[in-house]
Design an enzyme around this catalytic site. Structure first.
Site, PDB file in Angstrom:
ATOM      1  N   LYS A  52     -12.445  -3.295  10.342  1.00  0.00           N
ATOM      2  CA  LYS A  52     -12.529  -2.064   9.542  1.00  0.00           C
ATOM      3  C   LYS A  52     -13.874  -2.001   8.833  1.00  0.00           C
ATOM      4  O   LYS A  52     -14.533  -0.954   8.799  1.00  0.00           O
ATOM      5  CB  LYS A  52     -11.354  -1.994   8.552  1.00  0.00           C
ATOM      6  CG  LYS A  52     -10.047  -1.678   9.263  1.00  0.00           C
ATOM      7  CD  LYS A  52      -8.777  -1.841   8.432  1.00  0.00           C
ATOM      8  CE  LYS A  52      -7.559  -1.652   9.338  1.00  0.00           C
ATOM      9  NZ  LYS A  52      -6.265  -1.782   8.674  1.00  0.00           N
ATOM     10  N   GLN A  96      -4.450  -3.818   3.073  1.00  0.00           N
ATOM     11  CA  GLN A  96      -3.982  -4.348   4.356  1.00  0.00           C
ATOM     12  C   GLN A  96      -2.570  -4.920   4.231  1.00  0.00           C
ATOM     13  O   GLN A  96      -2.279  -5.695   3.318  1.00  0.00           O
ATOM     14  CB  GLN A  96      -4.969  -5.422   4.851  1.00  0.00           C
ATOM     15  CG  GLN A  96      -4.701  -5.931   6.255  1.00  0.00           C
ATOM     16  CD  GLN A  96      -4.879  -4.854   7.335  1.00  0.00           C
ATOM     17  OE1 GLN A  96      -5.682  -3.944   7.202  1.00  0.00           O
ATOM     18  NE2 GLN A  96      -4.116  -4.966   8.406  1.00  0.00           N
ATOM     19  N   ASP A 119      -4.685   5.571   4.772  1.00  0.00           N
ATOM     20  CA  ASP A 119      -3.684   5.108   5.735  1.00  0.00           C
ATOM     21  C   ASP A 119      -2.577   6.152   5.912  1.00  0.00           C
ATOM     22  O   ASP A 119      -1.767   6.050   6.842  1.00  0.00           O
ATOM     23  CB  ASP A 119      -3.020   3.814   5.227  1.00  0.00           C
ATOM     24  CG  ASP A 119      -3.585   2.564   5.883  1.00  0.00           C
ATOM     25  OD1 ASP A 119      -3.944   2.629   7.075  1.00  0.00           O
ATOM     26  OD2 ASP A 119      -3.645   1.523   5.197  1.00  0.00           O
TER      27      ASP A 119
HETATM   28  N1  GUN Z   1      -1.215  -3.679   8.997  1.00  0.00           N
HETATM   29  C1  GUN Z   1      -0.966  -3.387  10.295  1.00  0.00           C
HETATM   30  N2  GUN Z   1      -1.364  -2.132  10.573  1.00  0.00           N
HETATM   31  C2  GUN Z   1      -1.864  -1.623   9.437  1.00  0.00           C
HETATM   32  C3  GUN Z   1      -2.449  -0.362   9.099  1.00  0.00           C
HETATM   33  O1  GUN Z   1      -2.570   0.564   9.908  1.00  0.00           O
HETATM   34  N3  GUN Z   1      -2.843  -0.241   7.807  1.00  0.00           N
HETATM   35  C4  GUN Z   1      -2.699  -1.221   6.896  1.00  0.00           C
HETATM   36  N4  GUN Z   1      -3.106  -0.993   5.651  1.00  0.00           N
HETATM   37  N5  GUN Z   1      -2.174  -2.394   7.181  1.00  0.00           N
HETATM   38  C5  GUN Z   1      -1.760  -2.584   8.433  1.00  0.00           C
END
Ligand code: GUN
Length: 284
Positions: A52, A96, A119
């Site tokens: 990211k 996350q 998200d």
């Molecule tokens: N963990 C697994 N997929 C995701 C996601 O799309 N966003 C976040 N914040 N955590 C995750």
């Protein structure tokens, strides 16, 4: 023989567009920033967070990383989020998941300002998705819709079967397909005659988290097959929820793992971050 849908190619095209939008903002003196929070030492989460941050760098977005120890309390985490909610350099906040077990994940996600919830996990944004009014896009499903557009795969009037009912993928995927006039069915572990349901699909989306769960006998000839899974097979090799080798000859289009849906999720997170920064432009 199916055409292979390359998430890498669609993602690269989308990131070129995003880079231009970030530059246009920057030319007007508007910065774009993403705060990335990771708690504890989950190695998969570390890989995602690094990707990211790399994505941000690629398109000119500033990333602010907050790596917190495993023993961080929910109160401490929410206090950090409150600070970021009020920090004008931060357009998006990403926490996350999964969080350590002692932290109330729902309370944490609900503490993120919906206007910075890139998200799209906050109930306010989930509500927006439900009524088809998108402030922020649900990243993985939106990445899949972007692939359909890029490859000119029609959704309108098609029978779409989504296998999996998670809040992150299955449910919002169904909403996006419905918005594009697909006829949508959600299947899950309690669905009776899953194979027969899957066989009705013109578009089949597998998001169950079980290696090679979708086998060739579950796929109609000429179906579009989208694989959201990221699993390890018995040899420790990366694989999806679809038995690719067996299903590919029957499908018209199929996404591989890796290189399919995966690269799109981060790209759509970047899209949401840029959207959030663009909304500042309207306030200027
Ligand atoms: N963990 C697994 N997929 C995701 C996601 O799309 N966003 C976040 N914040 N955590 C995750």
């Amino acid at each position: 023989m199916a055409e292979i849908i390359s998430g890498k190619e669609v993602s690269a095209a989308k990131r070129e567009e995003l880079k231009k939008r970030v530059k246009a903002l920057s030319d007007k003196g508007i910065s774009t920033g993403l705060a990335v929070i990771i708690v504890g030492n989950n190695s998969a989460s570390r890989v995602y967070v690094n990707n990211k941050k790399k994505g941000c760098e690629e398109i000119g977005v500033t990333s602010f990383e907050f790596a917190l120890p495993e023993e961080t309390t929910g109160e401490e985490l929410i206090s950090l989020i409150n600070k970021l909610n009020n920090d004008s350099r931060v357009d998006g906040i990403l926490c996350q998941l999964p969080l350590p077990k002692h932290i109330d994940e729902k309370a944490v996600l609900n503490s993120i300002d919906p206007a910075k919830d890139v998200d799209a996990f906050h109930p306010v944004n989930v509500g927006h998705i439900m009524i088809g009014d998108f402030t922020f896009l649900p990243c993985t499903p939106a990445g899949i819709m972007e692939m359909f557009r890029y490859y000119n795969i029609p959704v309108s009037g098609k029978k779409c079967v989504v296998v999996g009912r998670s809040n992150i993928v299955g449910k919002p995927m169904a909403m996006l397909l419905l918005k594009e006039n697909g006829t949508v069915e959600i299947c899950h572990s309690r669905t009776a005659s899953l194979k027969e349901e899957c066989l009705t699909a013109d578009i089949l989306v597998a998001a169950v988290g079980i290696p090679k769960f979708v086998t060739a006998d579950m796929v109609k000839d000429g179906a579009v097959v989208i694989d959201v899974g990221i699993n390890r097979d018995e040899d420790g090799k990366l694989c999806g929820d679809v038995d690719f080798a067996a299903v590919e000859p029957k499908a018209s289009y199929i996404t591989p793992v890796p290189g399919g849906v995966g690269p799109m999720t981060i790209t759509m997170l970047l899209e949401n971050t840029v959207r959030s920064a663009e909304s500042k432009e309207l306030l200027k």
